[in-house]
Design an enzyme around this catalytic site. Sequence first.
Site, PDB file in Angstrom:
ATOM      1  N   ARG A  93       1.151  21.776 -28.418  1.00  0.00           N
ATOM      2  CA  ARG A  93       0.925  20.471 -29.044  1.00  0.00           C
ATOM      3  C   ARG A  93       0.372  19.490 -28.029  1.00  0.00           C
ATOM      4  O   ARG A  93       0.926  19.331 -26.936  1.00  0.00           O
ATOM      5  CB  ARG A  93       2.240  19.916 -29.611  1.00  0.00           C
ATOM      6  CG  ARG A  93       2.153  18.451 -30.066  1.00  0.00           C
ATOM      7  CD  ARG A  93       2.056  18.329 -31.546  1.00  0.00           C
ATOM      8  NE  ARG A  93       1.804  16.966 -32.006  1.00  0.00           N
ATOM      9  CZ  ARG A  93       2.676  16.231 -32.688  1.00  0.00           C
ATOM     10  NH1 ARG A  93       3.863  16.722 -32.992  1.00  0.00           N
ATOM     11  NH2 ARG A  93       2.338  15.032 -33.106  1.00  0.00           N
ATOM     12  N   ARG A 137      -1.097  19.744 -36.654  1.00  0.00           N
ATOM     13  CA  ARG A 137      -0.405  19.969 -35.392  1.00  0.00           C
ATOM     14  C   ARG A 137       0.066  21.408 -35.245  1.00  0.00           C
ATOM     15  O   ARG A 137       0.411  22.054 -36.224  1.00  0.00           O
ATOM     16  CB  ARG A 137       0.762  19.017 -35.233  1.00  0.00           C
ATOM     17  CG  ARG A 137       1.760  19.168 -36.342  1.00  0.00           C
ATOM     18  CD  ARG A 137       2.536  17.957 -36.724  1.00  0.00           C
ATOM     19  NE  ARG A 137       1.711  16.819 -36.971  1.00  0.00           N
ATOM     20  CZ  ARG A 137       2.151  15.578 -36.987  1.00  0.00           C
ATOM     21  NH1 ARG A 137       3.402  15.315 -36.788  1.00  0.00           N
ATOM     22  NH2 ARG A 137       1.354  14.582 -37.231  1.00  0.00           N
ATOM     23  N   ASP A 140       5.562  20.189 -34.602  1.00  0.00           N
ATOM     24  CA  ASP A 140       6.134  18.855 -34.600  1.00  0.00           C
ATOM     25  C   ASP A 140       7.644  19.002 -34.667  1.00  0.00           C
ATOM     26  O   ASP A 140       8.160  19.722 -35.531  1.00  0.00           O
ATOM     27  CB  ASP A 140       5.625  18.053 -35.809  1.00  0.00           C
ATOM     28  CG  ASP A 140       6.089  16.605 -35.791  1.00  0.00           C
ATOM     29  OD1 ASP A 140       6.107  16.002 -34.705  1.00  0.00           O
ATOM     30  OD2 ASP A 140       6.425  16.082 -36.859  1.00  0.00           O
ATOM     31  N   ASP A 170      11.167  16.640 -34.696  1.00  0.00           N
ATOM     32  CA  ASP A 170      11.703  15.286 -34.839  1.00  0.00           C
ATOM     33  C   ASP A 170      13.221  15.312 -34.813  1.00  0.00           C
ATOM     34  O   ASP A 170      13.845  16.151 -35.469  1.00  0.00           O
ATOM     35  CB  ASP A 170      11.277  14.675 -36.185  1.00  0.00           C
ATOM     36  CG  ASP A 170       9.813  14.340 -36.252  1.00  0.00           C
ATOM     37  OD1 ASP A 170       9.267  13.835 -35.258  1.00  0.00           O
ATOM     38  OD2 ASP A 170       9.204  14.584 -37.308  1.00  0.00           O
TER      39      ASP A 170
END
Length: 162
Positions: free
Chosen positions: A83, A94, A97, A99
Amino acid sequence: MARAWVGLGANLGDAQATVSAAIEALDGLVDTALLRASLLYATPAWGNEDQPPFVNAVACVETALPPLDLLDALLALEARFGRVRDPAVHWGPRQLDLDVLLYGEQVLDLPRLKVPHPFLHERAFVLLPLAEIDPELMVPGHGRVRDIVMRVPTSGIVPIRG
């Protein structure tokens, strides 16, 4: 030790393999253990819809890392998977990812990290896998995951059976 819930997503390359490998890699983070992970879900793009569909999942980890250290470990893991963050592209395609969705029962509003994740209660692609692994989980300011997921449209999001 704290429990943290991590959202995972990818839509470039072999997204299924990437998300699966990233789930396993969470267990290798320093002072962190993977407790459980959802199925993988095929999901339409959200926000910027002019891109390939995503593969998403949610994992629950137990960690001794403080919230910002966990975030840094997740960003390093994203980089390991290729990334490259472009600040000019928001919600774009992407490789991976990751989070921090929730960190224990904490509510944080820091420049680099907001917990609960500010869009958690609006995103079915996170709520469905989260409801799969922890439907009774409380999201500060929004209620139980099982109730929140009933308030968002979930069409087009399907579990990927291995």
